[in-house]
Design a protein around this motif. Sequence first.
Motif, PDB file in Angstrom:
ATOM      1  N   LEU A 168     -44.927  41.101   0.976  1.00  0.00           N
ATOM      2  CA  LEU A 168     -45.591  40.780   2.235  1.00  0.00           C
ATOM      3  C   LEU A 168     -45.638  41.985   3.174  1.00  0.00           C
ATOM      4  N   SER A 169     -44.621  42.849   3.092  1.00  0.00           N
ATOM      5  CA  SER A 169     -44.647  44.055   3.927  1.00  0.00           C
ATOM      6  C   SER A 169     -45.850  44.925   3.571  1.00  0.00           C
ATOM      7  N   GLY A 170     -46.045  45.141   2.261  1.00  0.00           N
ATOM      8  CA  GLY A 170     -47.205  45.922   1.842  1.00  0.00           C
ATOM      9  C   GLY A 170     -48.508  45.207   2.120  1.00  0.00           C
ATOM     10  N   LEU A 171     -48.515  43.887   1.876  1.00  0.00           N
ATOM     11  CA  LEU A 171     -49.737  43.109   2.077  1.00  0.00           C
ATOM     12  C   LEU A 171     -50.121  43.048   3.554  1.00  0.00           C
ATOM     13  N   SER A 172     -49.117  42.989   4.434  1.00  0.00           N
ATOM     14  CA  SER A 172     -49.428  42.939   5.864  1.00  0.00           C
ATOM     15  C   SER A 172     -50.097  44.236   6.311  1.00  0.00           C
ATOM     16  N   ALA A 173     -49.702  45.372   5.687  1.00  0.00           N
ATOM     17  CA  ALA A 173     -50.367  46.639   6.004  1.00  0.00           C
ATOM     18  C   ALA A 173     -51.827  46.593   5.566  1.00  0.00           C
ATOM     19  N   ALA A 174     -52.079  45.978   4.398  1.00  0.00           N
ATOM     20  CA  ALA A 174     -53.456  45.848   3.920  1.00  0.00           C
ATOM     21  C   ALA A 174     -54.264  44.955   4.849  1.00  0.00           C
ATOM     22  N   HIS A 175     -53.680  43.811   5.226  1.00  0.00           N
ATOM     23  CA  HIS A 175     -54.391  42.883   6.107  1.00  0.00           C
ATOM     24  C   HIS A 175     -54.658  43.527   7.473  1.00  0.00           C
ATOM     25  N   LYS A 176     -53.686  44.296   7.956  1.00  0.00           N
ATOM     26  CA  LYS A 176     -53.888  44.958   9.244  1.00  0.00           C
ATOM     27  C   LYS A 176     -55.028  45.964   9.165  1.00  0.00           C
ATOM     28  N   ALA A 177     -55.192  46.574   7.973  1.00  0.00           N
ATOM     29  CA  ALA A 177     -56.279  47.541   7.771  1.00  0.00           C
ATOM     30  C   ALA A 177     -57.594  46.854   7.445  1.00  0.00           C
ATOM     31  N   GLY A 178     -57.597  45.511   7.453  1.00  0.00           N
ATOM     32  CA  GLY A 178     -58.822  44.772   7.182  1.00  0.00           C
ATOM     33  C   GLY A 178     -59.143  44.652   5.707  1.00  0.00           C
ATOM     34  N   ILE A 179     -58.111  44.732   4.826  1.00  0.00           N
ATOM     35  CA  ILE A 179     -58.328  44.681   3.380  1.00  0.00           C
ATOM     36  C   ILE A 179     -57.692  43.417   2.811  1.00  0.00           C
ATOM     37  N   VAL A 180     -58.468  42.679   2.015  1.00  0.00           N
ATOM     38  CA  VAL A 180     -57.958  41.525   1.271  1.00  0.00           C
ATOM     39  C   VAL A 180     -57.814  41.955  -0.183  1.00  0.00           C
ATOM     40  N   HIS A 181     -56.631  41.754  -0.768  1.00  0.00           N
ATOM     41  CA  HIS A 181     -56.377  42.228  -2.138  1.00  0.00           C
ATOM     42  C   HIS A 181     -57.182  41.448  -3.162  1.00  0.00           C
ATOM     43  N   ARG A 182     -57.156  40.120  -3.115  1.00  0.00           N
ATOM     44  CA  ARG A 182     -57.931  39.198  -3.952  1.00  0.00           C
ATOM     45  C   ARG A 182     -57.481  39.103  -5.411  1.00  0.00           C
ATOM     46  N   ASP A 183     -56.468  39.869  -5.815  1.00  0.00           N
ATOM     47  CA  ASP A 183     -56.007  39.754  -7.205  1.00  0.00           C
ATOM     48  C   ASP A 183     -54.489  39.898  -7.275  1.00  0.00           C
ATOM     49  N   LEU A 184     -53.793  39.263  -6.331  1.00  0.00           N
ATOM     50  CA  LEU A 184     -52.334  39.318  -6.343  1.00  0.00           C
ATOM     51  C   LEU A 184     -51.794  38.469  -7.488  1.00  0.00           C
ATOM     52  N   LYS A 185     -50.904  39.046  -8.273  1.00  0.00           N
ATOM     53  CA  LYS A 185     -50.275  38.361  -9.399  1.00  0.00           C
ATOM     54  C   LYS A 185     -49.073  39.203  -9.813  1.00  0.00           C
ATOM     55  N   PRO A 186     -48.146  38.641 -10.575  1.00  0.00           N
ATOM     56  CA  PRO A 186     -46.939  39.394 -10.949  1.00  0.00           C
ATOM     57  C   PRO A 186     -47.238  40.699 -11.675  1.00  0.00           C
ATOM     58  N   GLU A 187     -48.364  40.756 -12.402  1.00  0.00           N
ATOM     59  CA  GLU A 187     -48.699  41.989 -13.107  1.00  0.00           C
ATOM     60  C   GLU A 187     -48.983  43.136 -12.144  1.00  0.00           C
ATOM     61  N   ASN A 188     -49.362  42.838 -10.907  1.00  0.00           N
ATOM     62  CA  ASN A 188     -49.713  43.871  -9.934  1.00  0.00           C
ATOM     63  C   ASN A 188     -48.590  44.162  -8.945  1.00  0.00           C
ATOM     64  N   VAL A 189     -47.393  43.626  -9.216  1.00  0.00           N
ATOM     65  CA  VAL A 189     -46.216  43.921  -8.395  1.00  0.00           C
ATOM     66  C   VAL A 189     -45.294  44.791  -9.242  1.00  0.00           C
ATOM     67  N   LEU A 190     -45.077  46.044  -8.809  1.00  0.00           N
ATOM     68  CA  LEU A 190     -44.300  47.008  -9.579  1.00  0.00           C
ATOM     69  C   LEU A 190     -42.885  47.098  -9.034  1.00  0.00           C
ATOM     70  N   LEU A 191     -41.912  47.013  -9.931  1.00  0.00           N
ATOM     71  CA  LEU A 191     -40.498  47.118  -9.573  1.00  0.00           C
ATOM     72  C   LEU A 191     -39.987  48.430 -10.160  1.00  0.00           C
ATOM     73  N   ALA A 192     -39.838  49.449  -9.316  1.00  0.00           N
ATOM     74  CA  ALA A 192     -39.443  50.766  -9.796  1.00  0.00           C
ATOM     75  C   ALA A 192     -37.967  50.788 -10.158  1.00  0.00           C
ATOM     76  N   ASP A 193     -37.586  51.755 -11.023  1.00  0.00           N
ATOM     77  CA  ASP A 193     -36.195  51.871 -11.448  1.00  0.00           C
ATOM     78  C   ASP A 193     -35.271  52.171 -10.273  1.00  0.00           C
ATOM     79  N   ASP A 194     -35.788  52.821  -9.226  1.00  0.00           N
ATOM     80  CA  ASP A 194     -34.937  53.160  -8.082  1.00  0.00           C
ATOM     81  C   ASP A 194     -34.885  52.057  -7.032  1.00  0.00           C
ATOM     82  N   GLY A 195     -35.427  50.862  -7.350  1.00  0.00           N
ATOM     83  CA  GLY A 195     -35.318  49.724  -6.447  1.00  0.00           C
ATOM     84  C   GLY A 195     -36.520  49.484  -5.566  1.00  0.00           C
ATOM     85  N   ARG A 196     -37.500  50.417  -5.547  1.00  0.00           N
ATOM     86  CA  ARG A 196     -38.685  50.207  -4.721  1.00  0.00           C
ATOM     87  C   ARG A 196     -39.580  49.128  -5.320  1.00  0.00           C
ATOM     88  N   ILE A 197     -40.228  48.362  -4.454  1.00  0.00           N
ATOM     89  CA  ILE A 197     -41.153  47.310  -4.875  1.00  0.00           C
ATOM     90  C   ILE A 197     -42.501  47.610  -4.230  1.00  0.00           C
TER      91      ILE A 197
END
Length: 654
Positions: A126-155
């Motif tokens: 939601l943190s990343g998505l809120s930045a997109a929404h604030k910029a006037g962008i709708v993702h339209r294809d949110l799904k687990p395949e498009n959420v990346l979990l990096a080895d160093d803990g970043r999402i």
Amino acid sequence: MSTSTTDPMIGRLIDGRYHVRSRIARGGMATVYLATDQRLERLVAVKIMHGHLADDSQFTARFIQEARSAARLAHPNVVNVFDQGQDADSAYLVMEYLPGITLRELLQEYGALTPQQTLDIVEAILSGLSAAHKAGIVHRDLKPENVLLADDGRIKIGDFGLARAASAATAAGAALLGTIAYLSPELVTRGVADTRSDIYAVGIMMFEMLTGEQPFKGEQPMQIAFQHANDTVPAPSATNPSVPAELDELVLWATARDPEHRPADARALLEQVVETARSLETSLSATGPQKTMVFTTPLVPPTITAETQVIGSLATVGSTGATGSTTVIGNSATGELARATGRRRKRGWIAFALVLLLALAAGGAGWWFGAGPGAQVTITDVRGQSPEAAGAALLEQGLVVGAEPATAHDLEIPAGAVLGTDPPAGEVVPRDSTVTLVVSLGPEPTTVPAIAGVPEADARTLLDGAGLVVAEDAIRQVDPGVAQGSAIGVVSIGEDGTESGLPEGSESLKGTPVTLVVSLGPLPDVVGVEPGTASAAFEALGLTATVGGDSEFNNDIAEGLVLRAVPSADEPFRPGDAFTLIVSRGPDLVDIPDVIDLTINEARTALEAAGFVPVIDTNVPEFFWDIATVQQVEPSQDGQAIRNSEIVISAFFD
């Protein structure tokens, strides 16, 4: 497995800058490769559009739109886009490389997640998505395949290929470009998406994280779409009783069928998720019934049920009682009932028409996705099987097996067995797609290059060119015959840690893991220096050196200075090895005995007993040495001299 012989992009230099190293993933529009940005010397992910789509202006525009949409977002929870361009016939975009897994892979591995894990992941999304929404962008294809979990803990959220401006209406046909399991009701029925459509997808992902499964299931994609349009998402606790009521309400709020009853955008839902996370810190450990959250936007709109009593037209809605009935107070009950009946009939015709249209759409989509061109299959893993068995397995999936298999060498798969497929196993492709088998040629022989005395970087290049897999960390050791930083040789390390040298010119196999041995140069020369200086010189090579042992007399090295360094182990010396510094006690001085007036033989015996070497300076025949007396001693007998030094005694006949 090696794909260099089956994928022409491997090894290519894109736009004179990005050197393609290996393939990461393949999708419907593009393939993602791991590459090296040679200008900035960093690893990047390069997404290259499929060549057969290059002539389709719609796909090209969508591909470029992804770059522009993501590039407008600078947020820790959104995959960064660095560059976009065209190389030959290939449109590409360059993104940051995040080694790790997707949320889909995490769910496949662990099933349901804990409430705290779910909230942590959702908060990042939601943190990343809120930045997109604030910029006037709708993702339209949110799904687990498009959420990346990096080895160093970043999402991070990725793949903005279907992103659109938040104010733009999307055509109905394009709505199916998103993944069916996460499409909002308005996308299914009207083909219109806004920020609340992304919120719906987040709600479905929350349900899946909490329960390990999706809320709607069906044999055909259109069956699932029909449920999204007509059914209410159930509470996760109905599937997983351990889910707290607070999370039930979050999911129900985010997945309300009416967009007006969902959070307005990602920021609104994020604020509630953060508040819920705080409250669950105590409520999850508390006893007794769980509390009910109060949202600023109603989760379910007030509805007049079958038990509502309509008494008049000037209606004021009262509070709902324990029985769930609502009393509406007013006049002209009959007229109100008539109008209500007319409205219900009108709504009935509209509902009937909608159901009929959806049924027709379901039938067409069922054919399209079930047996027609839209049917998709996941390529099965046939690694290690015979070509015949692998081909039969792929044919059973409805795929077409290429007539001529590709070949590649492999260190593990024996010759004649299937090494893999192109596209690779696990990739989702349309039914009737052609899949090429890759058959192993077995290990490929190679020759170990001459690297002794070659600088480390050049040695690594030579070993890479020979097809050997060089470990990132080299073995460092002392070698007086090889300059510091240059290669001594290369070894293969067994599972038990045993090192086996690979002489230059010897035969090996491509793909064999090897480790480079690099020189630290000679041991430092510490004779005659201060112990502290000597220790620092050893530490600079990763060795340790401390004063120890017995100090020794030395006529040449002053007291307190280092005589030598004694190793605690045999050669070769490597970082971590220890040395003992032996220090000097200085010269060994001894008092010169008084030998004046002693006979020559008596004086010689006394000096030898004191640790000196007597030198006789006399003209007296040796026959008379027992009676002739010493007249002079050099050095003076009143002083000291170094042990084992010469003392001259003189005796003469007058």
